[in-house]
Design a protein around this motif. Structure first.
Motif, PDB file in Angstrom:
ATOM      1  N   CYS A  52       0.852  -1.200   0.000  1.00 14.59           N
ATOM      2  CA  CYS A  52       0.000   0.000   0.000  1.00 14.59           C
ATOM      3  C   CYS A  52       0.883   1.244   0.000  1.00 14.59           C
ATOM      4  O   CYS A  52       0.669   2.182  -0.785  1.00 14.59           O
ATOM      5  CB  CYS A  52      -0.908   0.024   1.233  1.00 14.59           C
ATOM      6  N   GLY A  53       1.877   1.236   0.881  1.00 15.10           N
ATOM      7  CA  GLY A  53       2.762   2.384   0.966  1.00 15.10           C
ATOM      8  C   GLY A  53       3.521   2.592  -0.328  1.00 15.10           C
ATOM      9  O   GLY A  53       3.647   3.718  -0.842  1.00 15.10           O
ATOM     10  N   PHE A  54       4.015   1.490  -0.900  1.00 15.63           N
ATOM     11  CA  PHE A  54       4.797   1.574  -2.131  1.00 15.63           C
ATOM     12  C   PHE A  54       3.948   2.132  -3.270  1.00 15.63           C
ATOM     13  O   PHE A  54       4.338   3.068  -3.971  1.00 15.63           O
ATOM     14  CB  PHE A  54       5.315   0.178  -2.484  1.00 15.63           C
ATOM     15  N   ALA A  55       2.749   1.573  -3.411  1.00 19.10           N
ATOM     16  CA  ALA A  55       1.888   1.986  -4.517  1.00 19.10           C
ATOM     17  C   ALA A  55       1.518   3.459  -4.410  1.00 19.10           C
ATOM     18  O   ALA A  55       1.621   4.215  -5.382  1.00 19.10           O
ATOM     19  CB  ALA A  55       0.622   1.116  -4.538  1.00 19.10           C
ATOM     20  N   ILE A  56       1.098   3.901  -3.228  1.00 21.86           N
ATOM     21  CA  ILE A  56       0.676   5.292  -3.071  1.00 21.86           C
ATOM     22  C   ILE A  56       1.868   6.231  -3.242  1.00 21.86           C
ATOM     23  O   ILE A  56       1.763   7.300  -3.860  1.00 21.86           O
ATOM     24  CB  ILE A  56      -0.021   5.501  -1.709  1.00 21.86           C
ATOM     25  N   ALA A  57       3.024   5.816  -2.705  1.00 27.40           N
ATOM     26  CA  ALA A  57       4.200   6.673  -2.848  1.00 27.40           C
ATOM     27  C   ALA A  57       4.567   6.836  -4.323  1.00 27.40           C
ATOM     28  O   ALA A  57       4.913   7.931  -4.781  1.00 27.40           O
ATOM     29  CB  ALA A  57       5.376   6.097  -2.061  1.00 27.40           C
ATOM     30  N   VAL A  58       4.471   5.744  -5.071  1.00 31.75           N
ATOM     31  CA  VAL A  58       4.794   5.815  -6.495  1.00 31.75           C
ATOM     32  C   VAL A  58       3.777   6.683  -7.226  1.00 31.75           C
ATOM     33  O   VAL A  58       4.129   7.555  -8.023  1.00 31.75           O
ATOM     34  CB  VAL A  58       4.845   4.402  -7.107  1.00 31.75           C
ATOM     35  N   GLU A  59       2.477   6.464  -6.935  1.00 30.31           N
ATOM     36  CA  GLU A  59       1.432   7.192  -7.654  1.00 30.31           C
ATOM     37  C   GLU A  59       1.460   8.688  -7.340  1.00 30.31           C
ATOM     38  O   GLU A  59       1.218   9.519  -8.201  1.00 30.31           O
ATOM     39  CB  GLU A  59       0.042   6.636  -7.315  1.00 30.31           C
ATOM     40  N   GLY A  66       2.679   7.855   1.224  1.00 32.64           N
ATOM     41  CA  GLY A  66       2.844   6.404   1.170  1.00 32.64           C
ATOM     42  C   GLY A  66       2.793   5.801   2.561  1.00 32.64           C
ATOM     43  O   GLY A  66       2.084   4.810   2.790  1.00 32.64           O
ATOM     44  N   PHE A  67       3.541   6.383   3.496  1.00 36.29           N
ATOM     45  CA  PHE A  67       3.531   5.842   4.858  1.00 36.29           C
ATOM     46  C   PHE A  67       2.141   5.918   5.477  1.00 36.29           C
ATOM     47  O   PHE A  67       1.699   4.996   6.163  1.00 36.29           O
ATOM     48  CB  PHE A  67       4.554   6.572   5.727  1.00 36.29           C
ATOM     49  N   LEU A  68       1.438   7.034   5.215  1.00 33.99           N
ATOM     50  CA  LEU A  68       0.071   7.145   5.731  1.00 33.99           C
ATOM     51  C   LEU A  68      -0.806   6.028   5.176  1.00 33.99           C
ATOM     52  O   LEU A  68      -1.560   5.375   5.912  1.00 33.99           O
ATOM     53  CB  LEU A  68      -0.523   8.501   5.342  1.00 33.99           C
ATOM     54  N   GLY A 203       1.749  -1.983   9.421  1.00 35.22           N
ATOM     55  CA  GLY A 203       1.749  -1.428   8.066  1.00 35.22           C
ATOM     56  C   GLY A 203       2.896  -0.464   7.856  1.00 35.22           C
ATOM     57  O   GLY A 203       3.602  -0.528   6.839  1.00 35.22           O
ATOM     58  N   LEU A 204       3.119   0.421   8.819  1.00 37.61           N
ATOM     59  CA  LEU A 204       4.247   1.358   8.734  1.00 37.61           C
ATOM     60  C   LEU A 204       5.560   0.606   8.610  1.00 37.61           C
ATOM     61  O   LEU A 204       6.419   0.932   7.783  1.00 37.61           O
ATOM     62  CB  LEU A 204       4.304   2.209  10.006  1.00 37.61           C
ATOM     63  N   GLY A 205       5.709  -0.419   9.455  1.00 35.75           N
ATOM     64  CA  GLY A 205       6.947  -1.212   9.441  1.00 35.75           C
ATOM     65  C   GLY A 205       7.167  -1.844   8.074  1.00 35.75           C
ATOM     66  O   GLY A 205       8.283  -1.854   7.543  1.00 35.75           O
ATOM     67  N   GLY A 206       6.067  -2.339   7.490  1.00 41.92           N
ATOM     68  CA  GLY A 206       6.179  -2.963   6.171  1.00 41.92           C
ATOM     69  C   GLY A 206       6.606  -1.947   5.118  1.00 41.92           C
ATOM     70  O   GLY A 206       7.483  -2.211   4.289  1.00 41.92           O
ATOM     71  N   ALA A 207       5.982  -0.762   5.168  1.00 41.50           N
ATOM     72  CA  ALA A 207       6.309   0.266   4.180  1.00 41.50           C
ATOM     73  C   ALA A 207       7.759   0.721   4.326  1.00 41.50           C
ATOM     74  O   ALA A 207       8.411   1.104   3.351  1.00 41.50           O
ATOM     75  CB  ALA A 207       5.360   1.453   4.332  1.00 41.50           C
TER      76      ALA A 207
END
Lengths: 310, 515
Positions: A52-59, A66-68, A203-207
């Protein structure tokens, strides 16, 4: 083999970074377990947060967004776990395992089109003066904001659990949910809040893995970090400050083995890659062998279903 | 207005699926009155006080507190209105400190340091010494109850509800409690006292309301009634008390010598140097406050935990190293305290439960195959002989009431014709009629020449049925003595007064002595 290639300062600095994902996920799970809920879905929530973080950060081009999004993704998955286990009274162990499998599959699906892309760069904080200190500067003060956020959260959770009224209620619920209910505390509401908080931190840790540590997206990239975070909670005897120490220990082993691999130590790489996991197993076996005292640390209602029937 | 009642309960009704827990219950509690609420298990006492405390909402009826309508939606409101409750179970947190436990029961607790000071003040004022910083898990049952009482007192309650407060106390601790309660009455507070111990109610209470099957059946002055009259009002019929018999004792059947056993759980108690002998036909009663090694002793005798071989002997054979089934085969049977989950598997049927301990002595297993027909007949025999009220042996153990399941688990062992039987808390939470039946069955068993060990916290029970008596205290067993002629004070000393004699006495033991 050239051990002199390992620079201790770089090693310590990267230890701080390597420890951050498991510290975040671990401190979240610690709060969840203190409330008496055993969520084995940490791995699933981490990997969901990672994609989720990766996708939003990229978009959006913004790592902060992304972290949010990662925190939100982990929290939503945790919410599913919470509804299933708290309201529908499903088995916590089975539901947690299912959550992990579901998270791994879901993240692979979302991540299809993100393989091989570079995320936007996440800059370290620019801390004037402190970063220029000798030794301490590079080790402690040249990291990004999430590293400090993780440390701040550890202290905040310690304060919350030991000094605040709400934290006392949360510990009481984890210790004896029937008694807490009899005193009029809202067991389910407190547990749901704890579960969602734990999911957000996982989730934060994963991102942090997908946006900073690696940084790119590959399927299953959390590679057991969620399980290490779970072990970390037991290792820490459910105490926040000890959890931070444990995270650095495991982070240190991870970084050290990478450095040893790079330095060409004559041990098969597989053994080195195994080492953090072996350390986890050894620590858990050691802790559970001191049965008497260790059993006292665990929240007494951990994993037991609660139903306000009487 | 001072003689108007403090609390009026008017027509309270609460229904659960299939059962009416409270059926138009009306009574009132006066000011500065100790009011007893009396009834058997399942009579609706607990539901009623939960309604008063705001934990359960009534379907019908109303309550008045000092003349104004009172309908608490949650315990918080009840506490704000000046009603406090000391629970029988489940309301302390073992891993938290005394001060934290007390803070949890308060609406607006002061900071921890100030609270600790107030706890010390209040506990000294009422003669209930307590160290606010200790973990509750390290406290004795009596000290734990002090935590609950002080938690209530700090809120200056007008009405204090006490649910079976003495079930875990030594006679001396009961005296201290009664002194505290009488003092509260002098201060003008009211107490609603729930119990099924009739002598206590006669000693303490000003009025009694008796509940049976959810209805108020009588109201009386307990000091003017005999215990027997009260019991018959509770049960609704007369029942026969078990009769002691004089019988000759045979040879020693069960012998325990210098038994040492480390604690099985973090808050458990280690057994130290426990020795006793039980002869054929003898009932040995082992008293003591819960948590002084009762569970460990039962585990050591049943074979759940093994010890040095010579520590336990049955008919002179050293069996200390044998696990439960070989011990059963030799005739040493046992029934532990916890019915659901230890004595019986809650979600298995009565037939399956009968199979589990009866397999060896009733030959319910043939070459490794289970003989379900025989097990079913065995279960039916138990149900019939011990008057277990159940819809059938194919129903799960959980569906039985406490008293009926207890009759089942005791009957299951008795019908296996033991050489020696060990039971822990055989009538805990069992109604008076069922308790009398179980005690009679144990006496009948002894008549047949079986050695019986009854571990119980109910002193009246032990005095009623046992031939000799010993007390467990901090994992040590006193020398068994003939029950005949033993006074309640002596027993109290055996149970609690020898704290100082234990070398590894806990920090708080010194404080207890000064009480």
């Amino acid at each position: 083999m050239d051990l002199s290639a390992i620079d201790p300062l770089v090693l310590l600095a990267s230890l701080m970074v390597a420890a951050t994902p498991i510290m975040l996920a671990g401190i979240g799970e610690l709060v969840v377990e203190k409330s008496g809920v055993l969520n084995l879905g940490v791995e699933g929530m981490m990997i969901t947060g990672a994609i989720c973080g990766f996708a939003i950060a990229v978009e959006t081009g913004s790592p902060a967004l992304g972290f949010l999004a990662a925190a939100a993704g982990g929290a939503v998955l945790a919410l599913v776990f919470g509804i299933l286990t708290q309201f529908l009274l499903s088995n916590q162990v089975a539901t947690g395992l299912a959550l992990t499998l579901f998270g791994l599959g879901l993240s692979a699906l979302i991540g299809q089109s993100y393989i091989g892309i570079k995320p936007p760069h996440f800059d370290p904080l620019d801390i004037p003066l402190l970063k220029d200190l000798p030794v301490l500067g590079p080790v402690l003060f040249r990291h990004d904001v999430i590293v400090y956020l993780a440390l701040g959260l550890v202290v905040a959770v310690w304060w919350f659990l030991n000094r605040s009224r709400a934290g006392l209620v949360l510990r009481a619920i984890g210790e004896n949910h029937d008694a807490a209910h009899a005193l009029g505390y809202k067991v389910m509401r407190m547990r749901m809040l704890a579960i969602v908080f734990g999911g957000a931190l996982a989730g934060l840790g994963g991102a942090y893995i997908s946006l900073v540590r690696v940084p790119q997206w590959t399927e299953g990239m959390t590679a057991g970090a969620g399980w290490i975070a779970l072990a970390l909670v037991v290792f820490a005897s459910w105490r926040p400050l000890r959890l931070a120490l444990g995270a650095w220990l495991f982070g240190g082993i991870t970084v050290l083995q990478l450095n040893l691999q790079a330095a060409g130590v004559a041990i098969p790489i597989q053994y080195l890659s195994m080492s953090p996991y072996i350390a986890t197993i050894l620590v858990l076996a050691f802790l559970s062998s001191r049965s008497g005292r260790a059993a006292l640390d665990a929240p007494a209602s951990l994993g037991k279903p609660f139903h306000a029937s009487s | 207005m001072s003689d108007a009642p403090l609390l009026v309960v008017d027509g309270i009704t609460r229904r659960y699926p299939g059962v009416v827990a409270n059926d138009h219950v009306s009574f009132d509690v006066g000011r500065a009155e100790i009011h007893a609420l009396l009834g058997e298990n399942g009579a609706g006492k607990s539901t009623l006080v939960k309604i008063i405390y705001g934990l359960v909402q009534p379907d019908e009826g109303r309550m008045l507190l000092e003349g104004t309508p009172y309908a608490p939606a949650e315990p918080r409101e009840a506490r704000a209105a000046g009603i406090a409750m000391v629970f029988q179970h489940f309301s302390l947190f073992e891993a938290l400190s005394v001060a934290e436990n007390i803070a949890l029961g308060m609406e607006d607790p002061p900071p921890m340091n100030a609270l600790a000071t107030r706890i010390r003040e209040v506990s000294a004022a009422y003669g209930l010494p307590l160290d606010p910083m200790r973990l509750v898990g390290e406290l004795s049952a009596g000290e734990r109850q002090r935590v609950e009482i002080i938690r209530c007192l700090l809120q200056e309650p007008r009405l204090l509800i006490m649910d079976e407060p003495t079930s875990v106390l030594t006679p001396q601790e009961v005296e201290i409690l009664f002194r505290t309660l009488r003092r509260l009455r002098e201060e003008g507070r009211s107490i609603l006292y729930i119990s099924h111990k009739l002598e206590e109610i006669r000693a303490l209470c000003d009025r009694a309301t008796i509940l049976r099957l959810g209805k108020v059946v009588a109201s009386c002055d307990p000091r003017a009634c005999s215990a027997r009259e009260l019991a018959e009002m509770m049960v609704g019929s007369s029942f026969t008390q078990p009769e002691r018999t004089q019988r000759p004792f045979g040879d020693v059947v069960l012998e325990v010598k210098d038994l040492d056993l480390p604690a099985g759980s973090p808050f458990g108690t280690s057994l130290r140097n426990v020795s006793f002998k039980v002869r054929a036909g003898e009932i040995l009663g082992i008293g003591g406050v819960a948590g002084n090694g009762q569970e460990e002793l039962l585990a050591a005798l049943s074979g759940e935990r093994t010890t040095a071989a010579g520590a336990v002997r049955l008919d002179k054979e050293a069996i200390g190293r044998l696990p439960p089934n070989p011990r059963r085969a030799r005739g040493l049977l046992s029934a532990p305290e916890e019915r659901l989950g230890h004595a019986a598997a809650p979600d298995m049927t009565l037939t399956e439960n009968a199979m589990m301990t009866g397999a060896v002595r009733r030959h319910l297993v043939e070459r490794g195959f289970l003989r379900w027909q025989a097990a079913r007949r065995f279960a039916e025999e138990i149900v019939q002989r011990f008057d277990v009220r159940t819809a059938g042996v194919e129903h799960v153990a959980r569906s039985l009431s406490g008293g009926n399941l207890q009759k089942f688990v005791i009957g299951r062992e008795i019908l296996q014709a033991p050489r020696a039987l060990v039971v822990n808390q055989p009538t805990w939470g069992v109604d008076a009629a069922a308790a009398a039946a179980i005690r009679q069955a144990l006496i009948d068993l002894a008549e047949k020449g079986v050695a019986v060990v009854v571990i119980s916290q109910d002193l009246d029970e032990l005095l009623e049925i046992s031939d000799s008596f010993a007390a467990l205290n901090a994992g040590r067993l006193s020398e068994p003595r003939p029950t005949e002629g033993l006074g309640i004070d002596e027993i109290g000393l055996l149970m609690g007064g020898v704290h100082g004699a234990a070398p590894a006495s806990r920090n708080g033991a010194g404080q207890e002595e000064t009480v």
